[in-house]
Motif scaffolding. Sequence first.
Motif, PDB file in Angstrom:
ATOM      1  N   LYS A 186      37.364  45.696  41.704  1.00  0.00           N
ATOM      2  CA  LYS A 186      36.744  44.862  42.668  1.00  0.00           C
ATOM      3  C   LYS A 186      36.152  45.508  43.937  1.00  0.00           C
ATOM      4  O   LYS A 186      36.692  46.295  45.107  1.00  0.00           O
ATOM      5  N   GLY A 187      35.118  44.970  45.062  1.00  0.00           N
ATOM      6  CA  GLY A 187      34.313  45.369  46.174  1.00  0.00           C
ATOM      7  C   GLY A 187      34.738  44.011  47.198  1.00  0.00           C
ATOM      8  O   GLY A 187      36.314  43.792  47.072  1.00  0.00           O
ATOM      9  N   LEU A 188      34.245  44.019  47.881  1.00  0.00           N
ATOM     10  CA  LEU A 188      34.334  42.912  48.860  1.00  0.00           C
ATOM     11  C   LEU A 188      34.164  41.463  48.111  1.00  0.00           C
ATOM     12  O   LEU A 188      33.346  40.625  48.932  1.00  0.00           O
ATOM     13  N   VAL A 189      35.293  40.925  47.972  1.00  0.00           N
ATOM     14  CA  VAL A 189      35.224  39.773  47.062  1.00  0.00           C
ATOM     15  C   VAL A 189      37.432  39.121  47.285  1.00  0.00           C
ATOM     16  O   VAL A 189      37.289  40.053  46.794  1.00  0.00           O
ATOM     17  N   ASP A 190      36.671  38.421  47.182  1.00  0.00           N
ATOM     18  CA  ASP A 190      38.572  37.693  46.821  1.00  0.00           C
ATOM     19  C   ASP A 190      39.249  38.051  45.571  1.00  0.00           C
ATOM     20  O   ASP A 190      38.483  37.850  44.836  1.00  0.00           O
ATOM     21  N   THR A 191      40.664  37.928  45.915  1.00  0.00           N
ATOM     22  CA  THR A 191      40.970  38.590  44.030  1.00  0.00           C
ATOM     23  C   THR A 191      41.507  37.239  43.683  1.00  0.00           C
ATOM     24  O   THR A 191      40.784  37.524  42.375  1.00  0.00           O
ATOM     25  N   ALA A 192      40.880  36.544  44.213  1.00  0.00           N
ATOM     26  CA  ALA A 192      41.205  34.721  43.052  1.00  0.00           C
ATOM     27  C   ALA A 192      40.026  34.700  42.629  1.00  0.00           C
ATOM     28  O   ALA A 192      40.022  34.649  41.052  1.00  0.00           O
ATOM     29  N   THR A 193      38.445  35.240  43.328  1.00  0.00           N
ATOM     30  CA  THR A 193      37.212  35.309  42.612  1.00  0.00           C
ATOM     31  C   THR A 193      36.448  36.131  41.893  1.00  0.00           C
ATOM     32  O   THR A 193      36.255  35.488  40.988  1.00  0.00           O
ATOM     33  N   PHE A 194      37.731  37.044  41.604  1.00  0.00           N
ATOM     34  CA  PHE A 194      37.985  38.074  41.155  1.00  0.00           C
ATOM     35  C   PHE A 194      38.271  38.274  39.928  1.00  0.00           C
ATOM     36  O   PHE A 194      38.075  38.677  38.757  1.00  0.00           O
ATOM     37  N   LEU A 195      39.778  37.400  39.612  1.00  0.00           N
ATOM     38  CA  LEU A 195      40.312  37.157  38.072  1.00  0.00           C
ATOM     39  C   LEU A 195      40.018  36.440  37.557  1.00  0.00           C
ATOM     40  O   LEU A 195      40.033  36.506  36.839  1.00  0.00           O
ATOM     41  N   ARG A 196      39.665  35.569  38.365  1.00  0.00           N
ATOM     42  CA  ARG A 196      38.583  33.678  37.738  1.00  0.00           C
ATOM     43  C   ARG A 196      36.963  34.999  37.301  1.00  0.00           C
ATOM     44  O   ARG A 196      37.423  34.265  35.635  1.00  0.00           O
ATOM     45  N   SER A 197      36.810  35.841  37.409  1.00  0.00           N
ATOM     46  CA  SER A 197      36.147  36.261  37.183  1.00  0.00           C
ATOM     47  C   SER A 197      36.657  37.175  35.547  1.00  0.00           C
ATOM     48  O   SER A 197      36.038  37.104  34.733  1.00  0.00           O
ATOM     49  N   VAL A 198      37.281  38.337  35.720  1.00  0.00           N
ATOM     50  CA  VAL A 198      38.338  38.748  34.838  1.00  0.00           C
ATOM     51  C   VAL A 198      38.389  37.979  33.661  1.00  0.00           C
ATOM     52  O   VAL A 198      38.994  38.493  31.992  1.00  0.00           O
ATOM     53  N   LEU A 199      39.337  36.590  33.839  1.00  0.00           N
ATOM     54  CA  LEU A 199      40.153  35.765  32.777  1.00  0.00           C
ATOM     55  C   LEU A 199      38.813  34.799  32.074  1.00  0.00           C
ATOM     56  O   LEU A 199      39.623  33.876  31.271  1.00  0.00           O
ATOM     57  N   ASN A 200      37.343  35.211  32.958  1.00  0.00           N
ATOM     58  CA  ASN A 200      36.729  34.017  32.385  1.00  0.00           C
ATOM     59  C   ASN A 200      36.070  34.006  31.018  1.00  0.00           C
ATOM     60  O   ASN A 200      36.597  34.817  30.519  1.00  0.00           O
ATOM     61  N   LYS A 201      36.925  32.347  30.416  1.00  0.00           N
ATOM     62  CA  LYS A 201      36.574  32.642  28.674  1.00  0.00           C
ATOM     63  C   LYS A 201      35.557  33.196  27.994  1.00  0.00           C
ATOM     64  O   LYS A 201      35.417  33.108  26.971  1.00  0.00           O
ATOM     65  N   GLU A 202      34.553  33.304  28.867  1.00  0.00           N
ATOM     66  CA  GLU A 202      32.910  33.705  27.796  1.00  0.00           C
ATOM     67  C   GLU A 202      32.933  34.930  28.188  1.00  0.00           C
ATOM     68  O   GLU A 202      32.439  35.241  26.746  1.00  0.00           O
ATOM     69  N   VAL A 203      32.989  35.660  29.284  1.00  0.00           N
ATOM     70  CA  VAL A 203      32.329  37.257  29.575  1.00  0.00           C
ATOM     71  C   VAL A 203      33.644  38.146  29.790  1.00  0.00           C
ATOM     72  O   VAL A 203      32.942  38.699  29.850  1.00  0.00           O
ATOM     73  N   GLY A 204      34.766  37.201  29.697  1.00  0.00           N
ATOM     74  CA  GLY A 204      35.635  38.182  30.459  1.00  0.00           C
ATOM     75  C   GLY A 204      37.022  38.733  29.925  1.00  0.00           C
ATOM     76  O   GLY A 204      35.977  38.970  28.290  1.00  0.00           O
ATOM     77  N   LEU A 205      37.641  39.828  30.386  1.00  0.00           N
ATOM     78  CA  LEU A 205      38.607  40.652  29.257  1.00  0.00           C
ATOM     79  C   LEU A 205      39.712  40.705  28.929  1.00  0.00           C
ATOM     80  O   LEU A 205      40.422  41.642  28.909  1.00  0.00           O
ATOM     81  N   ARG A 206      40.144  38.853  28.605  1.00  0.00           N
ATOM     82  CA  ARG A 206      41.092  38.523  27.924  1.00  0.00           C
ATOM     83  C   ARG A 206      41.838  39.406  26.824  1.00  0.00           C
ATOM     84  O   ARG A 206      40.345  39.728  26.018  1.00  0.00           O
ATOM     85  N   THR A 207      42.686  39.257  26.404  1.00  0.00           N
ATOM     86  CA  THR A 207      42.794  40.117  24.985  1.00  0.00           C
ATOM     87  C   THR A 207      44.274  39.418  24.136  1.00  0.00           C
ATOM     88  O   THR A 207      44.212  39.518  23.715  1.00  0.00           O
ATOM     89  N   GLY A 208      44.822  38.072  24.871  1.00  0.00           N
ATOM     90  CA  GLY A 208      45.763  37.816  24.773  1.00  0.00           C
ATOM     91  C   GLY A 208      47.430  37.793  25.346  1.00  0.00           C
ATOM     92  O   GLY A 208      48.376  37.734  24.740  1.00  0.00           O
ATOM     93  N   LYS A 209      47.484  39.637  25.574  1.00  0.00           N
ATOM     94  CA  LYS A 209      48.496  40.658  25.876  1.00  0.00           C
ATOM     95  C   LYS A 209      48.547  40.306  27.418  1.00  0.00           C
ATOM     96  O   LYS A 209      47.749  39.157  28.090  1.00  0.00           O
ATOM     97  N   LEU A 210      49.604  40.335  27.948  1.00  0.00           N
ATOM     98  CA  LEU A 210      49.954  39.756  29.741  1.00  0.00           C
ATOM     99  C   LEU A 210      48.949  40.754  30.171  1.00  0.00           C
ATOM    100  O   LEU A 210      49.244  41.965  29.991  1.00  0.00           O
ATOM    101  N   MET A 211      48.498  40.082  30.998  1.00  0.00           N
ATOM    102  CA  MET A 211      48.268  41.158  32.256  1.00  0.00           C
ATOM    103  C   MET A 211      49.335  41.483  33.148  1.00  0.00           C
ATOM    104  O   MET A 211      50.206  41.158  33.385  1.00  0.00           O
ATOM    105  N   SER A 212      49.160  43.302  33.834  1.00  0.00           N
ATOM    106  CA  SER A 212      50.587  43.575  34.498  1.00  0.00           C
ATOM    107  C   SER A 212      49.525  44.716  35.422  1.00  0.00           C
ATOM    108  O   SER A 212      49.076  45.747  34.923  1.00  0.00           O
ATOM    109  N   HIS A 213      50.439  45.004  36.696  1.00  0.00           N
ATOM    110  CA  HIS A 213      49.662  45.803  37.318  1.00  0.00           C
ATOM    111  C   HIS A 213      50.391  47.296  36.857  1.00  0.00           C
ATOM    112  O   HIS A 213      52.196  46.860  36.976  1.00  0.00           O
ATOM    113  N   VAL A 214      49.932  48.387  36.841  1.00  0.00           N
ATOM    114  CA  VAL A 214      50.924  49.479  36.964  1.00  0.00           C
ATOM    115  C   VAL A 214      50.061  50.397  38.141  1.00  0.00           C
ATOM    116  O   VAL A 214      49.185  50.531  38.388  1.00  0.00           O
TER     117      VAL A 214
END
Length: 302
Positions: free
Chosen positions: A97-125
């Motif tokens: 993430k660079g100069l972008v709000d977290t909500a917009t960034f995470l929507r991209s990460v979770l995008n159904k077409e190009v996102g990084l979904r795996t079916g697993k729960l995302m969590s922060h470590v």
Amino acid sequence: MSKNFDDLLLKANSCSNKKVAVAVAQDEPVLEAIKLAKEKGIADAILVGDKVKIKKIADKIGMDLSEYEVVNEVNTTKASLEAVRLVSTGKADMVMKGLVDTATFLRSVLNKEVGLRTGKLMSHVSVFEIEGIDRLILLTDAAFNTYPDLKAKVQILNNSVDVAHACGIEVPKVAAVCAVEVVNPDMPATIDASLLAKMNDRGQIKGCLVDGPLALDNALSEEAAYHKGITGEVAGKADIILLPNIETANVMYKTLTYTAKTKNGGLLVGTSAPVILTSRADKFETKVNSIALAALVADAKK
């Protein structure tokens, strides 16, 4: 086994070089971290964002843009999606993430077409190097999941174990931490903790040792565990602190960050590739450490 961030940086340097796609890269602290990560041999980068603004910052900090691929996209939503797409198509190994709000960034990460979904729960470590403790301490989840139930806690635990393995901790010791170290029916977190420990005993949770409920003192201090008569392989020796909810974890994260001599880094996992989600309040060092962690996790996935 890595015991501090110097060890982790050396380990990351010895891995095959990874590439990070930066979403909306016109952010000075992020570009400074990217520059140092490249100089240390940790990761190269693809910078996605407003090329004019990126160049202005690069000139200011002495960053040679000819050494980086720059994708010009002035729209922040499109830049975030493009950075994620570079990872999902294999052109980069992780996204930051660079100069972008977290909500917009995470929507991209979770995008159904190009996102990084795996079916697993995302969590922060989060990974902490704490003065006076002879090992790295992993803390979860201080940023993403609010009030996880038992099923979610299993996935959060497994995500943290993956990060621990990437850090070179072969059999991480996990403490399911609560306010007390005994099962109390009036405190649901203690019941979850005891069930996590039993699931580990029966092989339902693998690759680690789990004990709980444990209070924080007897999870981290062998002396405290001894005085309370608590035995076991995890007591006083925990590598991973699994907290019951985001409030407890976030307070612990910020207490360690602002009142103790620590170094830290963190990332989102449970995705198909590591996601570096640093805050603008995070120190420069934290951003570099987070890139190194993501590179190790990406390498472990290969």
